[in-house]
Write a protein that holds these residues in place. Structure first.
Motif: not given
Length: 246
Positions: A41-45
């Protein structure tokens, strides 16, 4: 092989047309994003640009943080996604804490990275079991009219026939996996020309060469039944490479 100066110039060229970039570049299919992300769920773009990938991530309910080095791209991103945290940074120097995200996703930018420096930074911010997912949208040149358009829009800067890059193996990542997802972008002649102008091999050509290439592309599109009138589908392939953090 292009010079280092030209490579750097092309890499930094997109901010000047940030609004057009977002308007004309294709997004990423939900299925491709889901395959890369899984249940994380916790994403770096990373190298988020104007947010083409963030758009799809938000649709899937992900919690996104964006990192982008170009101030003009950051400004366009923030205008479109004011509630998404955006930070100034690069793949080689990511302004996040160690093991702070479950996924690092990269849309249409990995080929501009220095993998020797970027991969250690990416694995640093990933939690164990997290994933690196790299996306490339590219034209389906098995379609004859698409292949022909790519031929007539080559410039002295380079060719528009892009190919997915390669993600090298890294000791902290499991061996990469890959899928391809076919999709399409609705275009008109005018919007297809707008798309072409967002590609660095055309935008960084001289004004005279750029005008010549666009005139050639206009003539080509108007002369083919698939593209001459109204809207048409531009056939695309999204190649996704994912590698899980050990």
């Amino acid at each position: 092989m292009e010079s280092e100066d030209l490579f750097s110039k092309r890499a930094a060229s997109f901010g000047a047309t940030a609004a057009d970039y977002h308007r004309h570049r294709p997004g990423y299919p939900a299925g491709a994003i889901e395959w890369a992300l899984g249940d994380r769920d916790r994403v770096l773009d990373l190298a988020a640009g104007t947010g083409k990938l963030t758009e799809g991530l938000l649709d899937l309910g992900a919690e996104v943080t964006a990192v982008e080095p170009d101030p003009l791209m950051r400004a366009e991103f923030t205008r479109r996604f004011p509630d998404v945290p955006m930070r100034d940074g690069t793949a080689e120097s990511i302004p996040l804490r160690d093991a702070s995200v479950e996924a690092v996703l990269v849309g249409q930018a990995y080929h501009w990275f220095d993998p020797a420096t970027a991969l250690p930074e990416i694995t640093r911010v990933l939690r164990p079991g997290g994933v690196l997912g790299v996306f490339w949208n590219h034209d389906d040149d098995s379609v004859p009219w698409v292949s022909g358009l790519l031929e007539v829009t080559q410039t002295s800067v380079g060719a528009g026939r892009s190919r997915p890059g390669r993600v090298p193996e890294h000791r902290d990542l499991k061996p990469p996996e890959q899928v391809q997802v076919h999709h399409a972008q609705r275009r008109t002649v005018d919007s297809m020309l707008g798309t072409l102008l967002t590609h660095s091999h055309i935008s960084q050509a001289s004004e005279q060469e750029r005008e010549t290439v666009l005139a050639r592309a206009l003539s080509y599109l108007k002369s083919h039944s698939e593209t001459a009138d109204g809207e048409f589908d531009r056939p695309l392939i999204t190649t996704v490479v994912r590698a899980v953090r050990r």
